[in-house]
Design an enzyme around this catalytic site. Structure first.
Site, short mmCIF file in Angstrom:
data_model
loop_
_atom_site.label_atom_id
_atom_site.label_comp_id
_atom_site.label_asym_id
_atom_site.label_seq_id
_atom_site.Cartn_x
_atom_site.Cartn_y
_atom_site.Cartn_z
N ARG A 232 0.86 -1.19 0.00
CA ARG A 232 0.00 0.00 0.00
C ARG A 232 0.89 1.23 0.00
O ARG A 232 1.92 1.27 0.69
CB ARG A 232 -0.91 0.04 1.23
CG ARG A 232 -2.13 -0.89 1.16
CD ARG A 232 -3.15 -0.45 0.10
NE ARG A 232 -4.28 -1.35 0.01
CZ ARG A 232 -4.39 -2.40 -0.83
NH1 ARG A 232 -3.39 -2.66 -1.67
NH2 ARG A 232 -5.47 -3.14 -0.85
N ASP A 256 4.37 -0.39 -6.96
CA ASP A 256 3.12 -0.70 -7.66
C ASP A 256 1.98 0.06 -7.01
O ASP A 256 0.84 -0.03 -7.45
CB ASP A 256 2.86 -2.22 -7.58
CG ASP A 256 1.66 -2.65 -8.40
OD1 ASP A 256 1.56 -2.23 -9.57
OD2 ASP A 256 0.80 -3.39 -7.87
P1 NAI Z 1 -1.67 -11.12 4.87
O1 NAI Z 1 -2.65 -10.63 5.87
O2 NAI Z 1 -1.69 -12.57 4.48
O3 NAI Z 1 -0.19 -10.80 5.38
C1 NAI Z 1 0.18 -9.59 5.96
C2 NAI Z 1 1.32 -9.91 6.95
O4 NAI Z 1 1.78 -8.66 7.47
C3 NAI Z 1 0.85 -10.77 8.12
O5 NAI Z 1 1.72 -11.86 8.28
C4 NAI Z 1 0.91 -9.80 9.31
O6 NAI Z 1 1.25 -10.44 10.54
C5 NAI Z 1 2.02 -8.87 8.85
N1 NAI Z 1 2.04 -7.61 9.57
C6 NAI Z 1 1.02 -6.93 10.12
N2 NAI Z 1 1.47 -5.82 10.72
C7 NAI Z 1 2.81 -5.80 10.53
C8 NAI Z 1 3.83 -4.91 10.93
N3 NAI Z 1 3.57 -3.82 11.67
N4 NAI Z 1 5.10 -5.19 10.54
C9 NAI Z 1 5.39 -6.31 9.83
N5 NAI Z 1 4.45 -7.21 9.45
C10 NAI Z 1 3.18 -6.94 9.79
O7 NAI Z 1 -1.84 -10.19 3.61
P2 NAI Z 1 -1.37 -10.48 2.11
O8 NAI Z 1 -2.46 -11.15 1.37
O9 NAI Z 1 -0.03 -11.09 2.11
O10 NAI Z 1 -1.29 -8.98 1.54
C11 NAI Z 1 -0.31 -8.08 1.98
C12 NAI Z 1 -0.68 -6.70 1.46
O11 NAI Z 1 -0.51 -6.68 0.04
C13 NAI Z 1 -2.15 -6.32 1.67
O12 NAI Z 1 -2.36 -5.73 2.91
C14 NAI Z 1 -2.41 -5.36 0.55
O13 NAI Z 1 -2.20 -4.07 1.08
C15 NAI Z 1 -1.36 -5.68 -0.49
N6 NAI Z 1 -1.92 -6.15 -1.75
C16 NAI Z 1 -1.52 -5.52 -2.91
C17 NAI Z 1 -2.01 -5.92 -4.13
C18 NAI Z 1 -1.55 -5.30 -5.43
O14 NAI Z 1 -2.21 -5.47 -6.47
N7 NAI Z 1 -0.43 -4.59 -5.45
C19 NAI Z 1 -3.04 -6.97 -4.22
C20 NAI Z 1 -3.33 -7.61 -2.96
C21 NAI Z 1 -2.81 -7.18 -1.77
#
Ligand code: NAI
Length: 327
Positions: A232, A256
């Protein structure tokens, strides 16, 4: 159920209509905002994407217009005031994982494009310039890659980078035993930031992570580091990153997502005067690569987004609660 889609593009209607659901789908190209919220009148649900604004005022208006359900066709939900939605009795569903591989693979594409400069070679060769001058890159093998957030996307990214022979260090609030067994070493965030040759962000945006990359954390980084953000935009303080590019602290930036992307991304502004001076500055650096939130954009992910969103709509109608229901 009558569902109003906001921020819809041709590929949205194509992927949703192909599934022939029993719901009545109407596609609006407008982002959901104070001025467009009235389009939701007489619908039962809205289907929204990453740059639609679902703040408390807009949620109140949606409720007033008779909306009962919000279907996010994305994973992140930082744009929704969930507390307000709960108080208003609005149900909110999301698509938690449509293709972690799509985003992780895009992060790798950014790394290798910046590194091996294939985007520049493409243009050069079309102009009859076959010189290799200034196209030099580096091997990924044995480099230290720092991963912040090892959830679904971060985990796939770690595995791909392991395949390159990189050394992976990571920070997450929760450590993954599976990744540890695969050879990933968890360290405090400052150590990950200071020891990495490449840093890739895969954590969600929230109050804790906003401007995680700022002047102070940039100062901790190795000189010439590569920073990748497919998560993000607001994880990065754009003005600080511009400063680090100018001082050559940052050797490469691949993004991205962008802090003010809601005014730019998913739109053709090629005949418009862009008023955002920070994106304009970023596009002038030779070592910056920007894509407009296309990490998710694969055939497989679009199918998954459409099928899960329509299943979420069915579950809402049938009163079924699943992990996809946020409130
Ligand atoms: P997820 O929920 O599976 O993983 C997020 C990880 O970040 C979790 O392991 C969580 O414990 C960790 N986390 C939370 N707070 C943290 C912190 N302060 N410091 C370090 N780690 C922390 O989410 P997923 O599916 O892996 O997605 C990650 C991000 O990717 C989403 O939040 C979204 O913003 C972004 N995304 C971007 C897309 C794109 O098209 N560029 C598409 C889909 C998601």
């Amino acid at each position: 159920m009558k569902i109003a889609f906001f921020s819809s593009q041709s590929y949205d209607s194509k992927s949703f209509d192909a599934l022939k659901s029993n719901h009545d789908l109407t596609y609006f190209t407008e982002n959901l905002s104070v001025s467009s919220v009235k389009l939701a009148k007489e619908f039962d649900a809205v289907c929204v994407f990453v740059n639609d604004d679902l703040n408390a005022d807009i949620l109140k208006k949606l409720k007033y217009y008779g909306i009962k359900c919000i279907l996010l066709r994305c994973a992140g939900f930082n744009n929704v005031d969930l507390k307000e939605a709960k108080e208003l009795g609005l149900s909110v569903f999301r698509v938690p994982a449509y293709s972690p591989n799509a985003v992780a693979e895009h992060a790798v594409a950014l790394i290798q494009t910046l590194n091996r400069k294939t985007h520049k070679a493409f243009n050069r060769i079309r102009e009859g310039n076959f010189s290799l001058e200034k196209l030099q890159g580096f091997d990924i093998v044995n480099k230290t890659v720092g991963v912040i957030g090892t959830g679904k996307i971060g985990a796939v990214f770690c595995k791909i980078m392991l395949g390159f022979g990189a050394k992976i260090i990571a920070f997450d609030l929760e450590e993954s035993p599976e990744l540890k067994a695969a050879g990933i070493k968890y360290l405090p965030i400052k150590e990950v930031i200071s020891k990495s040759d490449i840093i890739s962000l895969h954590c969600p945006l929230n109050n804790e992570t906003k401007h995680l990359i700022n002047k102070d954390t940039l100062n901790l980084m190795k000189d010439g580091v590569m920073l990748i953000n497919t998560s993000r935009g607001a994880l990065i303080e754009t003005s600080a990153v511009i400063g680090a590019l100018k001082s050559k602290k940052l050797g490469y930036l691949g993004i991205d997502v962008y802090e003010q992307e809601e005014h730019l991304f998913f739109k053709d502004l090629s005949e418009t005067i862009i008023n955002d001076d920070e994106i304009a500055r970023l596009t002038t650096f030779p070592n910056v690569l920007i894509t407009a939130h296309q990490g998710f954009f694969t055939n497989e992910a679009l199918y998954e987004i459409a099928s899960t969103t329509l299943k979420n709509a069915d579950d809402f109608m049938n009163g079924i609660n699943t992990v996809n229901k946020l409130v």
